[in-house]
Design a protein around this motif. Structure first.
Motif, PDB file in Angstrom:
ATOM      1  N   VAL A   1      57.665 -15.798 -16.899  1.00  0.00           N
ATOM      2  CA  VAL A   1      56.666 -16.570 -16.659  1.00  0.00           C
ATOM      3  C   VAL A   1      55.751 -16.873 -17.613  1.00  0.00           C
ATOM      4  O   VAL A   1      55.615 -18.321 -18.249  1.00  0.00           O
ATOM      5  CB  VAL A   1      55.614 -15.801 -15.607  1.00  0.00           C
ATOM      6  N   ASP A   2      55.715 -16.000 -18.843  1.00  0.00           N
ATOM      7  CA  ASP A   2      55.077 -16.271 -20.155  1.00  0.00           C
ATOM      8  C   ASP A   2      55.851 -17.370 -20.790  1.00  0.00           C
ATOM      9  O   ASP A   2      55.711 -18.398 -21.370  1.00  0.00           O
ATOM     10  CB  ASP A   2      54.833 -14.964 -20.999  1.00  0.00           C
ATOM     11  N   THR A   3      57.362 -17.094 -20.748  1.00  0.00           N
ATOM     12  CA  THR A   3      58.224 -18.218 -21.321  1.00  0.00           C
ATOM     13  C   THR A   3      58.224 -19.600 -20.735  1.00  0.00           C
ATOM     14  O   THR A   3      57.911 -20.489 -21.538  1.00  0.00           O
ATOM     15  CB  THR A   3      59.701 -17.721 -21.132  1.00  0.00           C
ATOM     16  N   LEU A   4      58.112 -19.486 -19.278  1.00  0.00           N
ATOM     17  CA  LEU A   4      58.018 -20.965 -18.597  1.00  0.00           C
ATOM     18  C   LEU A   4      56.557 -21.533 -18.909  1.00  0.00           C
ATOM     19  O   LEU A   4      56.396 -22.674 -19.154  1.00  0.00           O
ATOM     20  CB  LEU A   4      58.073 -20.830 -17.270  1.00  0.00           C
ATOM     21  N   ILE A   5      55.453 -20.655 -19.264  1.00  0.00           N
ATOM     22  CA  ILE A   5      54.084 -21.129 -19.658  1.00  0.00           C
ATOM     23  C   ILE A   5      54.205 -21.882 -20.970  1.00  0.00           C
ATOM     24  O   ILE A   5      53.703 -23.054 -21.115  1.00  0.00           O
ATOM     25  CB  ILE A   5      53.073 -20.338 -19.438  1.00  0.00           C
TER      26      ILE A   5
ATOM     27  N   GLU B   1      56.943 -22.949 -22.725  1.00  0.00           N
ATOM     28  CA  GLU B   1      57.562 -24.168 -22.438  1.00  0.00           C
ATOM     29  C   GLU B   1      56.731 -25.419 -21.699  1.00  0.00           C
ATOM     30  O   GLU B   1      56.933 -26.497 -22.218  1.00  0.00           O
ATOM     31  CB  GLU B   1      58.889 -23.963 -21.569  1.00  0.00           C
ATOM     32  N   ASN B   2      56.023 -25.058 -20.848  1.00  0.00           N
ATOM     33  CA  ASN B   2      55.447 -25.967 -20.058  1.00  0.00           C
ATOM     34  C   ASN B   2      54.134 -26.928 -20.976  1.00  0.00           C
ATOM     35  O   ASN B   2      53.855 -27.869 -20.902  1.00  0.00           O
ATOM     36  CB  ASN B   2      54.556 -25.477 -18.824  1.00  0.00           C
ATOM     37  N   GLN B   3      53.644 -25.710 -21.996  1.00  0.00           N
ATOM     38  CA  GLN B   3      52.489 -26.327 -22.905  1.00  0.00           C
ATOM     39  C   GLN B   3      53.237 -27.070 -23.604  1.00  0.00           C
ATOM     40  O   GLN B   3      52.654 -27.981 -24.252  1.00  0.00           O
ATOM     41  CB  GLN B   3      51.624 -25.085 -23.277  1.00  0.00           C
ATOM     42  N   ALA B   4      54.259 -26.700 -24.382  1.00  0.00           N
ATOM     43  CA  ALA B   4      55.075 -27.635 -25.294  1.00  0.00           C
ATOM     44  C   ALA B   4      55.497 -28.931 -24.644  1.00  0.00           C
ATOM     45  O   ALA B   4      55.433 -29.859 -25.216  1.00  0.00           O
ATOM     46  CB  ALA B   4      56.432 -26.718 -25.543  1.00  0.00           C
ATOM     47  N   LEU B   5      55.955 -28.955 -23.379  1.00  0.00           N
ATOM     48  CA  LEU B   5      56.097 -30.039 -22.681  1.00  0.00           C
ATOM     49  C   LEU B   5      55.049 -31.163 -22.670  1.00  0.00           C
ATOM     50  O   LEU B   5      55.034 -32.236 -22.926  1.00  0.00           O
ATOM     51  CB  LEU B   5      56.807 -30.109 -21.531  1.00  0.00           C
ATOM     52  N   ARG B   6      53.819 -30.384 -22.176  1.00  0.00           N
ATOM     53  CA  ARG B   6      52.623 -31.241 -22.216  1.00  0.00           C
ATOM     54  C   ARG B   6      52.227 -31.758 -23.362  1.00  0.00           C
ATOM     55  O   ARG B   6      51.611 -32.851 -23.489  1.00  0.00           O
ATOM     56  CB  ARG B   6      51.534 -30.426 -21.718  1.00  0.00           C
ATOM     57  N   GLN B   7      52.467 -30.912 -24.552  1.00  0.00           N
ATOM     58  CA  GLN B   7      52.171 -31.642 -25.781  1.00  0.00           C
ATOM     59  C   GLN B   7      52.925 -32.652 -26.333  1.00  0.00           C
ATOM     60  O   GLN B   7      52.507 -33.743 -26.775  1.00  0.00           O
ATOM     61  CB  GLN B   7      52.086 -30.525 -26.844  1.00  0.00           C
ATOM     62  N   GLN B   8      54.126 -32.648 -26.044  1.00  0.00           N
ATOM     63  CA  GLN B   8      55.127 -33.857 -26.089  1.00  0.00           C
ATOM     64  C   GLN B   8      54.726 -34.990 -25.540  1.00  0.00           C
ATOM     65  O   GLN B   8      54.795 -36.085 -25.946  1.00  0.00           O
ATOM     66  CB  GLN B   8      56.358 -33.369 -25.957  1.00  0.00           C
TER      67      GLN B   8
END
Length: 156
Positions: A137-141, A143-150
């Protein structure tokens, strides 16, 4: 009485007197020998008593010394034996304790499983699964934050 009869009687008396004299001398010699041997026996007894008294103390002391040595050896042997028996008894107690603990653990786990309750192994397994899920879950969070920034950078 005739001369020959008197002569024979005198000779006969001489023969009777002569053995009696010999017997008396022999009896006196035997009595002297007896006194001599009695005196020697008495002196030997006194000497034996004196020597026994002198050597008795030495002998007694040597017996005490031998007794002390024997007692020391016996105590050492007894201590070794007690130590061996104690070690074996402790080993047996620990082995029995371990066996009892295993039997109790198995019985408790079996009883808990029958009741539908989780055992400590089940809980440990669940904890590992939760930690693994938490990590994912931490990894997914992240990745989700990285995608949102992109996305936010590409929309600008």
């Amino acid at each position: 009485m005739s001369k020959s009869t008197i002569k024979q009687q005198n000779e006969s008396d001489d023969m009777t007197v002569e053995p009696q004299v010999k017997k008396n001398k022999q009896n006196q010699k035997t009595a002297l020998d007896f006194r001599k041997y009695t005196q020697q026996i008495w002196l030997a007894g006194l000497g034996a008593f004196s020597r026994a008294e002198e050597e008795g103390n030495k002998f007694f002391d040597s017996l005490v010394k031998v007794g002390e040595e024997l007692e020391a050896k016996t105590l050492d042997f007894a201590d070794q034996t007690v130590t061996k028996v104690t070690d074996k008894a402790l080993e047996s107690v620990y082995e029995t304790k371990d066996k009892v603990e295993k039997i109790l653990d198995q019985s408790v786990n079996t009883s808990l499983n029958r009741l539908g309750l989780a055992s400590s192994k089940d809980i440990q397994h669940l904890e590992q699964l939760i930690l693994s899920l938490h990590s994912k879950v931490d990894t997914l969070i992240e990745e989700n934050q990285a995608l949102r920034q992109q996305l936010s950078q590409s929309s600008q």
